[in-house]
Design an enzyme around this catalytic site. Sequence first.
Site, mmCIF file in Angstrom:
data_model
loop_
_atom_site.group_PDB
_atom_site.id
_atom_site.type_symbol
_atom_site.label_atom_id
_atom_site.label_comp_id
_atom_site.label_asym_id
_atom_site.label_seq_id
_atom_site.Cartn_x
_atom_site.Cartn_y
_atom_site.Cartn_z
ATOM 1 N N SER A 9 9.511 -44.984 -18.148
ATOM 2 C CA SER A 9 8.500 -44.779 -19.180
ATOM 3 C C SER A 9 7.242 -45.570 -18.854
ATOM 4 O O SER A 9 7.309 -46.632 -18.210
ATOM 5 C CB SER A 9 9.075 -45.276 -20.513
ATOM 6 O OG SER A 9 8.073 -45.394 -21.473
ATOM 7 N N TYR A 36 13.544 -51.925 -25.712
ATOM 8 C CA TYR A 36 13.575 -50.601 -25.084
ATOM 9 C C TYR A 36 12.885 -50.658 -23.721
ATOM 10 O O TYR A 36 13.442 -50.244 -22.697
ATOM 11 C CB TYR A 36 12.878 -49.571 -25.991
ATOM 12 C CG TYR A 36 12.604 -48.259 -25.304
ATOM 13 C CD1 TYR A 36 13.645 -47.423 -24.912
ATOM 14 C CD2 TYR A 36 11.291 -47.854 -25.016
ATOM 15 C CE1 TYR A 36 13.393 -46.222 -24.265
ATOM 16 C CE2 TYR A 36 11.034 -46.659 -24.370
ATOM 17 C CZ TYR A 36 12.085 -45.847 -23.995
ATOM 18 O OH TYR A 36 11.829 -44.665 -23.348
ATOM 19 N N LYS A 38 14.325 -50.257 -19.706
ATOM 20 C CA LYS A 38 13.815 -49.336 -18.675
ATOM 21 C C LYS A 38 13.444 -50.089 -17.405
ATOM 22 O O LYS A 38 13.784 -49.681 -16.294
ATOM 23 C CB LYS A 38 12.576 -48.581 -19.201
ATOM 24 C CG LYS A 38 12.896 -47.569 -20.281
ATOM 25 C CD LYS A 38 13.687 -46.408 -19.725
ATOM 26 C CE LYS A 38 14.236 -45.500 -20.785
ATOM 27 N NZ LYS A 38 15.247 -44.567 -20.319
HETATM 28 P P1 NAD Z 1 16.600 -37.771 -26.526
HETATM 29 O O1 NAD Z 1 17.088 -38.807 -27.463
HETATM 30 O O2 NAD Z 1 16.226 -36.446 -27.060
HETATM 31 O O3 NAD Z 1 17.663 -37.551 -25.341
HETATM 32 C C1 NAD Z 1 18.529 -38.570 -24.906
HETATM 33 C C2 NAD Z 1 19.938 -38.016 -24.993
HETATM 34 O O4 NAD Z 1 20.849 -39.024 -24.530
HETATM 35 C C3 NAD Z 1 20.345 -37.683 -26.436
HETATM 36 O O5 NAD Z 1 20.780 -36.333 -26.479
HETATM 37 C C4 NAD Z 1 21.471 -38.656 -26.745
HETATM 38 O O6 NAD Z 1 22.448 -38.073 -27.589
HETATM 39 C C5 NAD Z 1 21.991 -38.988 -25.373
HETATM 40 N N1 NAD Z 1 22.619 -40.315 -25.240
HETATM 41 C C6 NAD Z 1 22.157 -41.499 -25.704
HETATM 42 N N2 NAD Z 1 23.018 -42.482 -25.386
HETATM 43 C C7 NAD Z 1 24.043 -41.907 -24.704
HETATM 44 C C8 NAD Z 1 25.229 -42.401 -24.126
HETATM 45 N N3 NAD Z 1 25.557 -43.693 -24.208
HETATM 46 N N4 NAD Z 1 26.065 -41.543 -23.509
HETATM 47 C C9 NAD Z 1 25.751 -40.216 -23.444
HETATM 48 N N5 NAD Z 1 24.648 -39.700 -23.984
HETATM 49 C C10 NAD Z 1 23.798 -40.534 -24.601
HETATM 50 O O7 NAD Z 1 15.366 -38.398 -25.731
HETATM 51 P P2 NAD Z 1 14.351 -37.721 -24.734
HETATM 52 O O8 NAD Z 1 13.030 -37.745 -25.375
HETATM 53 O O9 NAD Z 1 14.893 -36.459 -24.190
HETATM 54 O O10 NAD Z 1 14.333 -38.832 -23.604
HETATM 55 C C11 NAD Z 1 15.146 -38.755 -22.449
HETATM 56 C C12 NAD Z 1 14.965 -40.030 -21.648
HETATM 57 O O11 NAD Z 1 13.582 -40.192 -21.340
HETATM 58 C C13 NAD Z 1 15.388 -41.287 -22.396
HETATM 59 O O12 NAD Z 1 16.007 -42.162 -21.470
HETATM 60 C C14 NAD Z 1 14.083 -41.875 -22.875
HETATM 61 O O13 NAD Z 1 14.137 -43.275 -23.011
HETATM 62 C C15 NAD Z 1 13.131 -41.474 -21.749
HETATM 63 N N6 NAD Z 1 11.731 -41.388 -22.191
HETATM 64 C C16 NAD Z 1 11.405 -40.610 -23.263
HETATM 65 C C17 NAD Z 1 10.090 -40.544 -23.703
HETATM 66 C C18 NAD Z 1 9.717 -39.722 -24.906
HETATM 67 O O14 NAD Z 1 8.673 -39.996 -25.511
HETATM 68 N N7 NAD Z 1 10.478 -38.717 -25.299
HETATM 69 C C19 NAD Z 1 9.096 -41.276 -23.032
HETATM 70 C C20 NAD Z 1 9.455 -42.031 -21.929
HETATM 71 C C21 NAD Z 1 10.792 -42.082 -21.517
HETATM 72 C C1 UD1 Z 2 5.292 -44.978 -28.229
HETATM 73 C C2 UD1 Z 2 6.109 -46.167 -27.821
HETATM 74 C C3 UD1 Z 2 6.261 -46.170 -26.304
HETATM 75 C C4 UD1 Z 2 6.861 -44.846 -25.813
HETATM 76 C C5 UD1 Z 2 5.950 -43.716 -26.296
HETATM 77 C C6 UD1 Z 2 6.463 -42.350 -25.907
HETATM 78 C C7 UD1 Z 2 5.531 -47.834 -29.545
HETATM 79 C C8 UD1 Z 2 4.868 -49.140 -29.820
HETATM 80 N N1 UD1 Z 2 5.439 -47.378 -28.269
HETATM 81 O O1 UD1 Z 2 4.042 -45.192 -27.711
HETATM 82 O O2 UD1 Z 2 7.089 -47.225 -25.900
HETATM 83 O O3 UD1 Z 2 6.909 -44.851 -24.395
HETATM 84 O O4 UD1 Z 2 5.855 -43.775 -27.724
HETATM 85 O O5 UD1 Z 2 7.667 -42.088 -26.574
HETATM 86 O O6 UD1 Z 2 6.135 -47.234 -30.402
HETATM 87 N N2 UD1 Z 2 -0.140 -42.933 -34.265
HETATM 88 C C9 UD1 Z 2 -0.726 -42.805 -35.497
HETATM 89 N N3 UD1 Z 2 0.073 -42.459 -36.553
HETATM 90 C C10 UD1 Z 2 1.419 -42.235 -36.434
HETATM 91 C C11 UD1 Z 2 2.002 -42.368 -35.155
HETATM 92 C C12 UD1 Z 2 1.202 -42.728 -34.093
HETATM 93 O O7 UD1 Z 2 -1.930 -42.987 -35.642
HETATM 94 O O8 UD1 Z 2 2.096 -41.928 -37.429
HETATM 95 C C13 UD1 Z 2 -0.987 -43.254 -33.100
HETATM 96 C C14 UD1 Z 2 -0.612 -44.512 -32.359
HETATM 97 O O9 UD1 Z 2 -1.279 -45.625 -32.880
HETATM 98 C C15 UD1 Z 2 -1.058 -44.155 -30.942
HETATM 99 C C16 UD1 Z 2 -0.849 -42.646 -30.854
HETATM 100 O O10 UD1 Z 2 -0.832 -42.194 -32.194
HETATM 101 O O11 UD1 Z 2 -2.430 -44.417 -30.777
HETATM 102 C C17 UD1 Z 2 0.448 -42.239 -30.172
HETATM 103 O O12 UD1 Z 2 1.530 -42.930 -30.792
HETATM 104 P P1 UD1 Z 2 3.052 -42.678 -30.364
HETATM 105 O O13 UD1 Z 2 3.355 -41.240 -30.404
HETATM 106 O O14 UD1 Z 2 3.894 -43.600 -31.150
HETATM 107 O O15 UD1 Z 2 3.098 -43.076 -28.805
HETATM 108 P P2 UD1 Z 2 2.720 -44.461 -28.076
HETATM 109 O O16 UD1 Z 2 1.932 -45.344 -28.937
HETATM 110 O O17 UD1 Z 2 2.123 -44.112 -26.766
#
Ligand code: NAD
Ligand code: UD1
Length: 357
Positions: free
Chosen positions: A126, A150, A154
């Site tokens: 991330s 978190y 990572k």
């Molecule tokens: P998500 O929660 O939709 O998917 C993660 C999946 O992992 C879920 O279906 C959950 O049930 C499963 N899971 C959690 N713990 C588990 C375990 N111990 N054993 C088996 N399954 C398990 O999230 P996502 O948005 O699809 O994210 C996928 C990956 O990408 C995650 O590792 C997340 O941290 C990373 N990531 C997500 C974002 C984002 O904003 N969505 C951003 C950066 C990184």
């Molecule tokens: C969040 C996580 C980051 C993660 C990323 C993607 C935090 C502090 N960081 O970051 O670790 O990698 O999501 O999943 O949570 N905002 C509003 N109103 C809201 C929600 C968000 O104004 O109700 C604003 C925030 O201040 C920011 C932008 O929208 O400027 C995006 O927010 P968000 O979706 O939470 O993502 P990140 O801040 O990038």
Amino acid sequence: MKKTILLTGGLGYIGSHTCVVLEQAGFRTVLLDNLSNSSLSSLDGIERILGYRPVFYDADIRDRGAMASLLKSNDFAGVIHFAGLKAVGESVESPFEYYNNNIQGSFVFFEEMERTGLRNIVFSSSATVYAADNTLPLTEASKLGTTNSYGTSKLTLEFVLRDLVSAKAWNAIALRYFNPIGAHASGYIGERPKGVPNNLLPYILDVAIGKRERVGVYGDDYDTVDGTGVRDYIDVNDLAEAHLAAIQKLLASPTTPLPVFSPSPPAPLLSEEMGAKSSFQAINIGTGQGTSVLEMIENVRLASGKSIPYAILARRPGDLGSVYADPSLARELLGWEVKRSVREAVGSSWKFVHDNR
Ligand code: NAD
Ligand code: UD1
């Protein structure tokens, strides 16, 4: 014969889209998920898109016995490791839970991978691994640092994988996602946050469908285009294609892990202050473009035709004004580029939410 890829967390938001892209590119996927943040409706959605149901294991990566038998009874060419908990706020309150699930769970899983000789892995990292005091855009050489459990989970796993690359000849790519949004064009799979959404777009969409009254905008006094926070929103379909490119890169030369990733300036995984460098490859997956909160609200208004009430609130603690990627390493190493605009991504998100109300 088709190569089989194991997707841990395969029923989650990003995993389900990646499953579809891999299957359509000629891979066979096996999905593993403990359903802690997903449900079988994702599998139904995948089946509707593909016309068949990929193999699914309801299992936890911390369950050593289940991991050992799953890995032994399949001939996997590689793994994409999505499984993990991802809510930043929750991780601050529950570090044990995050370290247990994300770090301890991955340790168990990696040990069982090593035991069966499976050493090709793409890891979901991330942009949260970058320190707050970097200049923009963020490159893979930007300073690392975390402020919550978190993010620490990572970054720790990136370090672990780097060590496995050098000590055990693993072949690993960590994709550092920026802000994933969007849904499959069919509307059959998409993001389904449980409870009150933490992230911006799911919250705005809840307002658009009338589930919540107004969007709280966290600050309008940042040094940005309109004073509101700017982020790099990446379409989940583009993100899924980045996983395809990464797994293809890994499988192209699985036995020589280090030289594959050394032609460009190596991306240091450890900050200069920590005094070390490594050729383990972490790659930014973003668009390189920033979009503000008010621009996102406007994008949803255009996609949905609904007015989106909002109120300006105080800044959210820990937030940065702007965050966006330099995605050039992904282009150089993976031949990957974004194909979809933020507006298209918002449109597909709206379709998913609207169709699945
Ligand atoms: P998500 O929660 O939709 O998917 C993660 C999946 O992992 C879920 O279906 C959950 O049930 C499963 N899971 C959690 N713990 C588990 C375990 N111990 N054993 C088996 N399954 C398990 O999230 P996502 O948005 O699809 O994210 C996928 C990956 O990408 C995650 O590792 C997340 O941290 C990373 N990531 C997500 C974002 C984002 O904003 N969505 C951003 C950066 C990184
Ligand atoms: C969040 C996580 C980051 C993660 C990323 C993607 C935090 C502090 N960081 O970051 O670790 O990698 O999501 O999943 O949570 N905002 C509003 N109103 C809201 C929600 C968000 O104004 O109700 C604003 C925030 O201040 C920011 C932008 O929208 O400027 C995006 O927010 P968000 O979706 O939470 O993502 P990140 O801040 O990038």
